[in-house]
Design a protein around this motif. Structure first.
Motif, PDB file in Angstrom:
ATOM      1  N   GLN A  66       0.838  -1.203   0.000  1.00  0.00           N
ATOM      2  CA  GLN A  66       0.000   0.000   0.000  1.00  0.00           C
ATOM      3  C   GLN A  66       0.875   1.256   0.000  1.00  0.00           C
ATOM      4  N   GLY A  67       1.968   1.199   0.736  1.00  0.00           N
ATOM      5  CA  GLY A  67       2.897   2.330   0.746  1.00  0.00           C
ATOM      6  C   GLY A  67       3.530   2.563  -0.615  1.00  0.00           C
ATOM      7  N   VAL A  68       3.945   1.471  -1.251  1.00  0.00           N
ATOM      8  CA  VAL A  68       4.521   1.569  -2.598  1.00  0.00           C
ATOM      9  C   VAL A  68       3.492   2.144  -3.566  1.00  0.00           C
ATOM     10  N   TYR A  69       2.254   1.658  -3.467  1.00  0.00           N
ATOM     11  CA  TYR A  69       1.181   2.142  -4.349  1.00  0.00           C
ATOM     12  C   TYR A  69       0.996   3.648  -4.187  1.00  0.00           C
ATOM     13  N   SER A  70       0.849   4.088  -2.940  1.00  0.00           N
ATOM     14  CA  SER A  70       0.613   5.518  -2.686  1.00  0.00           C
ATOM     15  C   SER A  70       1.784   6.360  -3.148  1.00  0.00           C
ATOM     16  N   TYR A  71       2.978   5.934  -2.813  1.00  0.00           N
ATOM     17  CA  TYR A  71       4.159   6.699  -3.193  1.00  0.00           C
ATOM     18  C   TYR A  71       4.295   6.758  -4.716  1.00  0.00           C
ATOM     19  N   THR A  72       4.056   5.638  -5.365  1.00  0.00           N
ATOM     20  CA  THR A  72       4.231   5.553  -6.811  1.00  0.00           C
ATOM     21  C   THR A  72       3.182   6.359  -7.562  1.00  0.00           C
ATOM     22  N   PHE A  73       1.937   6.056  -7.299  1.00  0.00           N
ATOM     23  CA  PHE A  73       0.879   6.604  -8.142  1.00  0.00           C
ATOM     24  C   PHE A  73       0.295   7.920  -7.652  1.00  0.00           C
ATOM     25  N   GLU A  74       0.453   8.215  -6.381  1.00  0.00           N
ATOM     26  CA  GLU A  74      -0.189   9.418  -5.849  1.00  0.00           C
ATOM     27  C   GLU A  74       0.791  10.537  -5.532  1.00  0.00           C
ATOM     28  N   MET A  75       2.085  10.229  -5.456  1.00  0.00           N
ATOM     29  CA  MET A  75       3.032  11.250  -5.046  1.00  0.00           C
ATOM     30  C   MET A  75       4.088  11.562  -6.110  1.00  0.00           C
ATOM     31  N   SER A  76       4.012  10.919  -7.243  1.00  0.00           N
ATOM     32  CA  SER A  76       5.002  11.162  -8.293  1.00  0.00           C
ATOM     33  C   SER A  76       4.290  11.348  -9.631  1.00  0.00           C
ATOM     34  N   SER A  77       4.470  12.478 -10.239  1.00  0.00           N
ATOM     35  CA  SER A  77       3.809  12.739 -11.524  1.00  0.00           C
ATOM     36  C   SER A  77       4.344  11.834 -12.637  1.00  0.00           C
ATOM     37  N   ASP A  78       5.574  11.352 -12.518  1.00  0.00           N
ATOM     38  CA  ASP A  78       6.130  10.470 -13.551  1.00  0.00           C
ATOM     39  C   ASP A  78       5.377   9.144 -13.656  1.00  0.00           C
ATOM     40  N   TYR A  79       4.731   8.750 -12.569  1.00  0.00           N
ATOM     41  CA  TYR A  79       4.064   7.450 -12.538  1.00  0.00           C
ATOM     42  C   TYR A  79       2.547   7.579 -12.331  1.00  0.00           C
ATOM     43  N   SER A  80       2.026   8.748 -12.533  1.00  0.00           N
ATOM     44  CA  SER A  80       0.598   8.975 -12.324  1.00  0.00           C
ATOM     45  C   SER A  80      -0.243   8.055 -13.199  1.00  0.00           C
ATOM     46  N   LEU A  81      -1.341   7.572 -12.633  1.00  0.00           N
ATOM     47  CA  LEU A  81      -2.283   6.759 -13.406  1.00  0.00           C
ATOM     48  C   LEU A  81      -3.237   7.630 -14.218  1.00  0.00           C
ATOM     49  N   ASP A  82      -3.143   8.944 -14.065  1.00  0.00           N
ATOM     50  CA  ASP A  82      -3.940   9.866 -14.874  1.00  0.00           C
ATOM     51  C   ASP A  82      -3.215  10.018 -16.215  1.00  0.00           C
ATOM     52  N   LEU A  83      -3.643   9.259 -17.193  1.00  0.00           N
ATOM     53  CA  LEU A  83      -2.905   9.110 -18.444  1.00  0.00           C
ATOM     54  C   LEU A  83      -2.620  10.422 -19.156  1.00  0.00           C
ATOM     55  N   GLY A  84      -3.579  11.320 -19.146  1.00  0.00           N
ATOM     56  CA  GLY A  84      -3.398  12.573 -19.869  1.00  0.00           C
ATOM     57  C   GLY A  84      -2.226  13.387 -19.366  1.00  0.00           C
ATOM     58  N   SER A  85      -1.877  13.226 -18.107  1.00  0.00           N
ATOM     59  CA  SER A  85      -0.777  14.005 -17.526  1.00  0.00           C
ATOM     60  C   SER A  85       0.559  13.666 -18.195  1.00  0.00           C
ATOM     61  N   HIS A  86       0.647  12.549 -18.870  1.00  0.00           N
ATOM     62  CA  HIS A  86       1.901  12.139 -19.507  1.00  0.00           C
ATOM     63  C   HIS A  86       2.086  12.720 -20.911  1.00  0.00           C
ATOM     64  N   ILE A  87       0.997  13.166 -21.524  1.00  0.00           N
ATOM     65  CA  ILE A  87       1.134  13.620 -22.915  1.00  0.00           C
ATOM     66  C   ILE A  87       0.444  14.948 -23.212  1.00  0.00           C
ATOM     67  N   LEU A  88      -0.365  15.454 -22.290  1.00  0.00           N
ATOM     68  CA  LEU A  88      -1.099  16.687 -22.548  1.00  0.00           C
ATOM     69  C   LEU A  88      -0.911  17.654 -21.389  1.00  0.00           C
ATOM     70  N   GLU A  89      -1.018  18.946 -21.720  1.00  0.00           N
ATOM     71  CA  GLU A  89      -0.903  19.972 -20.684  1.00  0.00           C
ATOM     72  C   GLU A  89      -2.029  20.991 -20.845  1.00  0.00           C
ATOM     73  N   GLY A  90      -2.298  21.695 -19.770  1.00  0.00           N
ATOM     74  CA  GLY A  90      -3.203  22.843 -19.779  1.00  0.00           C
ATOM     75  C   GLY A  90      -4.559  22.573 -20.400  1.00  0.00           C
ATOM     76  N   PHE A  91      -4.920  23.486 -21.324  1.00  0.00           N
ATOM     77  CA  PHE A  91      -6.243  23.403 -21.935  1.00  0.00           C
ATOM     78  C   PHE A  91      -6.426  22.142 -22.767  1.00  0.00           C
TER      79      PHE A  91
END
Length: 185
Positions: A66-91
């Protein structure tokens, strides 16, 4: 409808592995391996990746996972599960989120009840939608225009993080989506 959201298809199985882990994570991993192994259209690397995830999961406590999950997916933008954050910005990103949410509504995908506060481009939601929707052209377009591009970036980020057990799940997701994109071209 519930069956397709907790279904026996590969997308639903992988979505379940990317939810916050609880006591049933070992059973979910085992079920995913069994179901995905039965899909011979996918490369063996998919099942092998999930078996590695199973092995690494067995070597740590639930609290640690659970700690690895939180640290990985919730505290680091490089590993975010929000897919758009990896290829799109702003508007462009906000416009894409509106587009995805509109698509979910058009196909009566129960986004509101499944999202639990997550954005429409959250990978487990995207996988559940792909398992849910029956329109093959919509699946094809969504995978080709958005999902695979973001997953390429996310998978690449995980290749630089060889100590993280979730790299195996992301690799499995990437390999399945990549195969499905190439298959329907």
């Amino acid at each position: 409808m519930t069956e397709t959201l907790t279904g026996k298809d590969p997308y639903s199985q992988l979505a379940a592995l990317l939810d916050y882990p609880h006591d049933d994570i070992s059973a979910k991993i085992e079920e995913a391996i069994n179901i995905i192994s039965g899909h011979t259209e996918y490369p063996r690397e998919v099942s092998d990746s999930l078996k590695e995830f199973k092995k690494e999961n067995a070597e740590m406590s639930l609290d640690d996972l659970q700690g690895v999950y939180s640290y990985t997916f919730e505290m680091s933008s490089d590993y975010s599960l929000d897919l758009g954050s990896h290829i799109l910005e702003g508007f462009k990103r906000s416009g894409n989120l509106v587009h995805i949410k509109t698509m979910y509504r058009r196909f009566e995908f129960p986004f509101e009840s499944l999202s639990k506060g997550e954005l429409p481009d959250h990978l487990p939601l995207v996988l559940r939608f792909l398992a849910f929707v029956k329109d093959e052209q919509v699946k094809k377009d969504f995978r080709m225009d958005f999902v695979i591009r973001a997953l390429e970036k996310l998978n690449k980020n995980f290749q630089q993080n060889q100590d993280n057990p979730y790299r195996h799940v992301i690799t499995a997701v990437y390999k399945i989506i990549d195969r499905d994109v190439k298959e329907v071209k």
